[in-house]
Design a protein around this motif. Sequence first.
Motif, PDB file in Angstrom:
ATOM      1  N   ALA A 183      -3.226  -0.267  -4.068  1.00 43.27           N
ATOM      2  CA  ALA A 183      -2.846   0.348  -2.789  1.00 43.27           C
ATOM      3  C   ALA A 183      -3.977   0.186  -1.773  1.00 43.27           C
ATOM      4  CB  ALA A 183      -2.505   1.818  -3.008  1.00 43.27           C
ATOM      5  N   SER A 184      -5.235   0.365  -2.234  1.00 40.43           N
ATOM      6  CA  SER A 184      -6.351   0.272  -1.289  1.00 40.43           C
ATOM      7  C   SER A 184      -6.543  -1.161  -0.785  1.00 40.43           C
ATOM      8  CB  SER A 184      -7.643   0.798  -1.924  1.00 40.43           C
ATOM      9  OG  SER A 184      -8.109  -0.121  -2.891  1.00 40.43           O
ATOM     10  N   GLU A 185      -6.211  -2.141  -1.602  1.00 38.48           N
ATOM     11  CA  GLU A 185      -6.388  -3.546  -1.211  1.00 38.48           C
ATOM     12  C   GLU A 185      -5.129  -4.146  -0.625  1.00 38.48           C
ATOM     13  OE1 GLU A 185      -9.179  -5.394  -1.332  1.00 38.48           O
ATOM     14  OE2 GLU A 185     -10.198  -3.574  -1.997  1.00 38.48           O
ATOM     15  N   ASN A 186      -4.034  -3.398  -0.694  1.00 41.79           N
ATOM     16  CA  ASN A 186      -2.732  -3.920  -0.267  1.00 41.79           C
ATOM     17  C   ASN A 186      -2.428  -5.236  -0.991  1.00 41.79           C
ATOM     18  OD1 ASN A 186      -0.366  -3.930   1.115  1.00 41.79           O
ATOM     19  ND2 ASN A 186      -1.220  -4.801   2.994  1.00 41.79           N
ATOM     20  N   ASN A 228       0.814  -1.214   0.000  1.00 45.81           N
ATOM     21  CA  ASN A 228       0.000   0.000   0.000  1.00 45.81           C
ATOM     22  C   ASN A 228       0.854   1.274   0.000  1.00 45.81           C
ATOM     23  OD1 ASN A 228       0.888  -0.447   2.505  1.00 45.81           O
ATOM     24  ND2 ASN A 228      -1.053  -0.087   3.564  1.00 45.81           N
ATOM     25  N   TYR A 269      -7.983  -6.980 -12.812  1.00 43.29           N
ATOM     26  CA  TYR A 269      -8.686  -5.694 -12.759  1.00 43.29           C
ATOM     27  C   TYR A 269      -9.182  -5.318 -14.151  1.00 43.29           C
ATOM     28  CZ  TYR A 269      -9.821  -0.973 -11.383  1.00 43.29           C
ATOM     29  OH  TYR A 269     -10.508   0.183 -11.120  1.00 43.29           O
ATOM     30  N   GLN A 325      -5.681   3.767 -12.344  1.00 47.06           N
ATOM     31  CA  GLN A 325      -6.835   3.049 -11.770  1.00 47.06           C
ATOM     32  C   GLN A 325      -6.346   1.833 -10.979  1.00 47.06           C
ATOM     33  OE1 GLN A 325      -9.628   1.891 -14.903  1.00 47.06           O
ATOM     34  NE2 GLN A 325      -9.100   3.702 -16.073  1.00 47.06           N
ATOM     35  N   SER A 377     -15.918  -7.474  -7.114  1.00 46.97           N
ATOM     36  CA  SER A 377     -16.662  -6.233  -7.388  1.00 46.97           C
ATOM     37  C   SER A 377     -16.863  -6.160  -8.903  1.00 46.97           C
ATOM     38  CB  SER A 377     -15.880  -5.016  -6.888  1.00 46.97           C
ATOM     39  OG  SER A 377     -14.741  -4.817  -7.705  1.00 46.97           O
ATOM     40  N   GLU A 393      -4.220   2.702  -7.737  1.00 45.22           N
ATOM     41  CA  GLU A 393      -5.067   3.130  -6.619  1.00 45.22           C
ATOM     42  C   GLU A 393      -5.793   1.919  -6.019  1.00 45.22           C
ATOM     43  OE1 GLU A 393      -7.411   6.297  -8.309  1.00 45.22           O
ATOM     44  OE2 GLU A 393      -5.738   7.726  -8.156  1.00 45.22           O
ATOM     45  N   PHE A 394      -6.263   1.047  -6.889  1.00 49.39           N
ATOM     46  CA  PHE A 394      -6.951  -0.157  -6.409  1.00 49.39           C
ATOM     47  C   PHE A 394      -5.980  -1.046  -5.605  1.00 49.39           C
ATOM     48  CE2 PHE A 394      -7.795  -4.658  -6.959  1.00 49.39           C
ATOM     49  CZ  PHE A 394      -9.035  -4.751  -6.368  1.00 49.39           C
TER      50      PHE A 394
END
Length: 289
Positions: free
Chosen positions: A153-156, A2, A249, A147, A182, A150-151
């Motif tokens: 980093a947010s999910e580690n 992250n 992703y 995109q 998702s 950011e994804f």
Amino acid sequence: MNRPLRKVVFPVAGLGTRFLPATKVVAKEMLPILDKPLIQYAVDEAVDAGADTLIFVTNRYKHAIADYFDTAYELETKLERSGKKELLALVQNVIPKHVRCVFVTQAEALGLGHAVLCAKPVIGDEPFGVVLPDDLIWNKGVGALRQMAEFAASENAGAIAVEEVPRSETNKYGIVDATPTSDRAALIKHVVEKPKPEVAPSNLAIVGRYVLPGRIFELLESTKPGAGGEIQLTDAIAALLAEQKVYAYRFDGTRFDCGSKLGLVKATLHFALQDPTLAAATREFITAV
Ligand code: G1P
């Protein structure tokens, strides 16, 4: 994982045989879509994602890429003297001032995994991006790599760009087997390089964008040659799955396979249709042929 993405690798040592004879002297990454070479689109996407260190894994024949990002002293002096400020800005702004380029040589063409491994001394142990310039991704908003960064980093976690391809084409791509979490993301269970359609676990194909942890380098070091006798990045990612989460992703954007002639034609037409000075004449031409 992250941490923000600072370093991006561009594997650009390929021979570009599909574009011979042009690629006898022109690196395939220098082929243009309108007035910008493919590598410029790739670099713009990486810089947009936050990268300040661009690592080009190249070979001894590919001087053009280093020249392109270097200062063009004579040209710049001429444009300056003749007051051509707009052209001068175009030449000088191929890369922002805070961004540095590092060139690493891949002495032997041993595969994409091997190319990425060549960047290890520059990256060390931090998350990094990989962009394959052949896969040109267009969109109106946030670039695909941003995109994903950011994804991730947010999910580690790691993230790999994917899109659906016709089942008959699974043997051209890395293919993932993943459980959706998702609209855009799916947790990868398994990944396999270029499976035949009859054994492919899905038709969800890897597109040339990756956000990976530094750990991948150690895994690449022990990755044996796989599909096509090459050291495959996909195989090291398969090993990573036993240790860390990696997501497939579905980016927002349109991908053009500029490693093929048809893809290059489609991208050129698409970009011309987005350009206010070319759109009308291009549309007229397309409808007339
Ligand atoms: C590489 C990867 C493959 C991926 C593809 C995307 O293959 O090995 O997993 O699907 O890029 O463009 P290549 O096209 O270099 O054979």
